[in-house]
Design a protein around this motif. Structure first.
Motif, short mmCIF file in Angstrom:
data_model
loop_
_atom_site.label_atom_id
_atom_site.label_comp_id
_atom_site.label_asym_id
_atom_site.label_seq_id
_atom_site.Cartn_x
_atom_site.Cartn_y
_atom_site.Cartn_z
N THR A 39 -7.78 8.34 -1.53
CA THR A 39 -7.99 7.14 -0.72
C THR A 39 -7.33 7.27 0.67
O THR A 39 -7.94 6.89 1.67
N PRO A 40 -6.12 7.83 0.75
CA PRO A 40 -5.51 7.97 2.08
C PRO A 40 -6.37 8.79 3.05
O PRO A 40 -6.43 8.48 4.25
N VAL B 165 -5.62 -2.98 7.23
CA VAL B 165 -4.21 -3.38 7.31
C VAL B 165 -3.48 -2.53 8.35
O VAL B 165 -2.80 -3.05 9.24
N PHE B 166 -3.65 -1.21 8.25
CA PHE B 166 -2.91 -0.34 9.18
C PHE B 166 -3.47 -0.41 10.60
O PHE B 166 -2.74 -0.20 11.56
N PHE C 119 -9.96 -1.48 3.06
CA PHE C 119 -8.93 -2.52 3.18
C PHE C 119 -7.61 -1.94 3.69
O PHE C 119 -6.96 -2.54 4.54
N CYS C 120 -7.24 -0.77 3.19
CA CYS C 120 -6.02 -0.13 3.68
C CYS C 120 -6.13 0.14 5.18
O CYS C 120 -5.20 -0.10 5.95
N SER D 244 -4.46 -3.16 12.06
CA SER D 244 -3.87 -4.33 12.70
C SER D 244 -2.40 -4.09 13.04
O SER D 244 -1.82 -4.82 13.83
N ALA E 213 2.15 6.67 3.66
CA ALA E 213 1.07 6.36 2.72
C ALA E 213 0.04 7.49 2.62
O ALA E 213 -0.72 7.54 1.66
N ILE E 214 0.02 8.39 3.60
CA ILE E 214 -0.98 9.47 3.53
C ILE E 214 -0.44 10.72 2.84
O ILE E 214 -1.11 11.74 2.76
N ILE F 155 0.84 -1.21 0.00
CA ILE F 155 0.00 0.00 0.00
C ILE F 155 0.87 1.25 0.00
O ILE F 155 0.67 2.18 -0.78
N PHE G 161 1.26 4.43 -2.86
CA PHE G 161 0.98 5.84 -2.59
C PHE G 161 2.22 6.73 -2.57
O PHE G 161 2.10 7.94 -2.53
N LEU H 140 -7.76 7.40 6.57
CA LEU H 140 -7.54 8.01 7.89
C LEU H 140 -8.87 8.19 8.62
O LEU H 140 -8.95 7.98 9.84
#
Lengths: 271, 307
Positions: free
Chosen positions: B185-186, B108-109, B104-105, B111, B125-126, A16, A20, B190
């Motif tokens: 998406t980020p 993952v983050f 889904f992202c 967990s 990722a953001i 991911i 990004f 968030l």
């Protein structure tokens, strides 16, 4: 969680993160490539990071526009906060008819598409002889960020206990003194957050500057967009300019990530 | 109109400036309100006025009153209708993809929230969402360039002949949507993380004891917990998409056969390239009416959430 499970999750997270960040990184790498290397197929993966000609060329011709961006952004942020903070304080602490309605209306102006106001703004500044000047941009940028700044500052002023404000009033502070000596210091970190957001929003803006400026007062985003023309695109300049342009937002994101969600949702969602 | 009523709400304060309490209100609140009136209500009224005229930006003195002619022309202008359709497809398509991918992202983050490496990766990722939109457009203009772009080079490596992403009318709008999804998406992720972390772990443990499958957990525990934040995210993204301009401006500029003509871009071109400000203002008024509709809903939710 088992170790294997964590490993799998980390792999997914890495994927991911790659999606990004890799596009940004690819542009960043190209800033250090010669024109030939930019056009090379197969691509040059790792450039020579000591090659800085793209930056030199870019800044030697465009440094004053970068300076414009800095001046406009700082000016707009300051002006915006000067109008927003007292209004936010008043909307939280004063009692008057139509208070909620007024706050809602201020928020609703935030949603207005700038293009819908473009021609009237253009005509007004044209009449005033202020087209292509930095003060015009500062006024417009400050105004368009005002609803955001008021609304989010309100949520910080609301966090100050009512008793503190009342105590100041009972002690004989005027509203202005209460605002300046009590509320502002207590909401300091919140205010800094709001100001940083306004700074980034103004820094990133393109559309308004596109039609309000032509030569002298162009901001950096307008200059960057002009590197892509119908006949030729100057990727070496674009990539170098992109690094400079995205540096403030990137630093902002890394440092302020705790505040991003609440900022972008106008304080509706807290981290 | 909501905007006009705001000034009447302040009328009591304006009437009695002698009282120090009221004077404070005036000094604190009125400057910001006037600023916003000048920047939103005045342009709106002026746009409505212009939209009823045949006017050229270069010859404003010679404008002519034409009534609703601009609106009639606009609603039969195939390009404008196309731009509305494109904007609708962009809005719905982008947001649907953003919500699904973000979920889904976020899982993952979530967990990995105790994991140091996971935290570092999340903050990286953001990055897309705060980056200057024209730079996002250009980054992908570069990657997806048919001659020097890395995307088609990599595709050719696996034997696929990459399309002309922005030039081919069939690909242009999906490509713009993909870029939009990449950038936002980020943000949605968030938002969802903010909702998901509020779920007590006892709920997950109970679900596990009951033998619930992952989709049961998603349906009965996670979605209810993040419903409100998703709703806020969707509303804000609708408003953003109605304004979308920068990405299209630096990549397709409307595109061949107007495949990526969006309402903002249409209006911009009418006003500042063809100087048809009467016609353009009619389009601006229509955009405004749509966004006032969305905004009314948005404001209600945002206020409810802030309390």
């Amino acid at each position: 969680m088992t170790n294997q499970n964590v490993g799998f999750k980390l792999l997914a997270a890495a994927f991911i993160t790659f999606i990004f960040t890799a596009p940004i990184l690819w542009m960043v790498l190209s800033a250090f490539k010669t024109i030939n290397d930019i056009y090379a197929i197969p691509p040059v993966w790792i450039p020579d990071f000591t090659y800085l000609d793209n930056f030199k060329l870019l800044l030697s011709e465009n440094w004053e526009f970068l300076l414009n961006s800095v001046i406009v952004t700082l000016g707009a942020t300051a002006l915006c906060m000067i109008f927003a903070l007292p209004a936010a304080f008043g909307l939280v602490n004063f009692r008057f008819r139509g208070q909620e309605f007024l706050a809602d209306w201020i928020l609703s102006t935030r949603m207005m598409p700038p293009i819908a106001a473009a021609v009237p703004i253009f005509i007004v500044f044209n009449t005033l002889g202020m087209l292509d000047t930095l003060p015009a941009l500062i006024l417009v940028y400050a105004g368009f960020n005002l609803p955001f700044a008021v609304w989010v500052s309100m949520s910080f002023f609301r966090n100050i206990p009512k008793e503190v404000i009342e105590a100041a009033r009972v002690e004989g502070c005027t509203w202005f003194q209460t605002f300046r000596l009590v509320a502002l210091p207590l909401a300091k970190s919140g205010i800094a957050t709001v100001a940083t957001f306004v700074f980034i929003f103004a820094w990133n803006e393109l559309l308004l500057s596109l039609f309000l400026t032509s030569r002298e007062a162009k901001t950096f985003p307008v200059v960057i967009s002009s590197f892509s023309t119908v006949t030729k695109t100057y990727w070496e300049l674009i990539s170098a300019a992109t690094i400079i342009q995205i540096l403030p937002p990137v630093i902002f994101t890394l440092l302020m990530q705790r505040h991003i969600v609440s900022g972008l949702t106008m304080g509706a969602v807290k981290n | 109109m909501a905007q006009l009523a705001a000034s009447t709400a302040l009328a009591p304060a304006l009437r009695a400036p002698a009282d120090p309490e009221r004077r404070a209100m005036l000094v604190f609140i009125v400057p910001a309100v006037i600023y916003l009136l000048l920047l939103s209500v005045f342009p709106f009224i002026y746009s409505v006025y212009l939209s009823l005229h045949d006017a050229k930006l270069t010859q404003m003195a010679r404008k002519k009153f034409v009534g609703f002619e601009n609106y009639v022309d606009l609603l039969t202008d195939p390009l404008f209708l196309k731009s509305i359709q494109n904007t609708a497809v962009l809005t719905v398509g982008s947001i649907a993809l953003e919500v699904i991918l973000a979920f889904f992202c976020a899982k993952v983050f979530l967990s990995l929230k105790e994991n140091r490496t996971g935290q570092v990766m999340r903050s990286m990722a953001i990055l897309p969402m705060m980056i200057t939109p024209i730079c996002v457009g250009l980054i992908f203009g570069y990657i997806l360039n048919p001659t020097l772009g890395i995307a088609n080079y990599l595709l050719s490596g696996v034997g696929i002949d990459g399309p002309s992403w922005f030039g081919d009318p069939a690909w242009a709008l999906p490509t713009v949507i993909a870029i939009n999804v990449w950038q936002w998406t980020p943000f949605m992720m968030l938002l969802m993380l903010a909702g998901l972390v509020s779920i007590p772990s006892s709920l997950y443990e109970a679900a596990e004891l009951e033998g619930a499958k992952w989709h049961h957990v998603a349906r009965w525990i996670e979605l209810p917990a993040i419903r409100d934040v998703i709703l806020i995210g969707i509303i804000l993204r609708v408003i953003d998409n109605l304004k979308l301009f920068d990405i299209v401006y630096v990549t397709t500029r409307g595109g061949r056969s107007d495949a990526t003509e969006l309402v903002t871009f249409f209006t911009y071109r009418q006003q500042f390239q063809f100087f048809k400000v009467g016609y353009g203002s009619a389009a601006a008024v229509i955009i405004l009416l749509i966004s006032i509709l969305v905004t009314t809903i948005a404001v209600k939710y945002l206020r409810r959430m802030q309390k």
